[in-house]
Design a protein around this motif. Structure first.
Motif, PDB file in Angstrom:
ATOM      1  N   ASN A   3       0.820  -1.203   0.000  1.00  0.00           N
ATOM      2  CA  ASN A   3       0.000   0.000   0.000  1.00  0.00           C
ATOM      3  C   ASN A   3       0.858   1.259   0.000  1.00  0.00           C
ATOM      4  N   GLY A   4       1.982   1.237   0.691  1.00  0.00           N
ATOM      5  CA  GLY A   4       2.875   2.381   0.718  1.00  0.00           C
ATOM      6  C   GLY A   4       3.481   2.675  -0.641  1.00  0.00           C
ATOM      7  N   SER A   5       3.763   1.625  -1.412  1.00  0.00           N
ATOM      8  CA  SER A   5       4.335   1.818  -2.745  1.00  0.00           C
ATOM      9  C   SER A   5       3.358   2.516  -3.672  1.00  0.00           C
ATOM     10  N   ILE A   6       2.092   2.193  -3.544  1.00  0.00           N
ATOM     11  CA  ILE A   6       1.078   2.847  -4.366  1.00  0.00           C
ATOM     12  C   ILE A   6       0.980   4.318  -3.989  1.00  0.00           C
ATOM     13  N   ARG A   7       1.041   4.609  -2.694  1.00  0.00           N
ATOM     14  CA  ARG A   7       0.994   6.003  -2.250  1.00  0.00           C
ATOM     15  C   ARG A   7       2.199   6.789  -2.757  1.00  0.00           C
ATOM     16  N   ILE A  49      10.906  12.319  -1.550  1.00  0.00           N
ATOM     17  CA  ILE A  49       9.998  12.948  -0.579  1.00  0.00           C
ATOM     18  C   ILE A  49       8.871  11.984  -0.208  1.00  0.00           C
ATOM     19  N   GLY A  50       8.315  11.306  -1.212  1.00  0.00           N
ATOM     20  CA  GLY A  50       7.247  10.337  -0.941  1.00  0.00           C
ATOM     21  C   GLY A  50       7.709   9.190  -0.069  1.00  0.00           C
ATOM     22  N   TYR A  51       8.931   8.742  -0.280  1.00  0.00           N
ATOM     23  CA  TYR A  51       9.470   7.666   0.554  1.00  0.00           C
ATOM     24  C   TYR A  51       9.616   8.136   1.997  1.00  0.00           C
ATOM     25  N   LYS A  52      10.073   9.366   2.181  1.00  0.00           N
ATOM     26  CA  LYS A  52      10.225   9.904   3.537  1.00  0.00           C
ATOM     27  C   LYS A  52       8.864  10.109   4.205  1.00  0.00           C
TER      28      LYS A  52
END
Length: 59
Positions: A3-7, A49-52
């Motif tokens: 789910n985090g990868s999609i975000r 930024i998205g990963y952080k």
């Protein structure tokens, strides 16, 4: 796919879209190479930024 990868992917796409629209608005007559470089760099920065944001460190 987590789910985090999609975000992260959605955030990166939105970030790239906003940066490209702003660069086209403020610098209207740029070459194709410049647009590709801006898109690539904004994808890299948006992904970081998205990963952080979506995978915070557990320290």
């Amino acid at each position: 796919m987590k789910n985090g990868s999609i975000r992260i992917a959605l955030f990166t796409g939105l970030f790239v879209g906003i940066v490209v629209l702003l660069s086209e608005y403020f610098i209207p007559k740029t070459s194709l190479i410049t647009n590709v470089i801006i898109s690539g760099l904004s994808a890299l920065v948006g992904g970081l930024i998205g990963y952080k944001l979506f995978f915070p460190s557990k320290t």
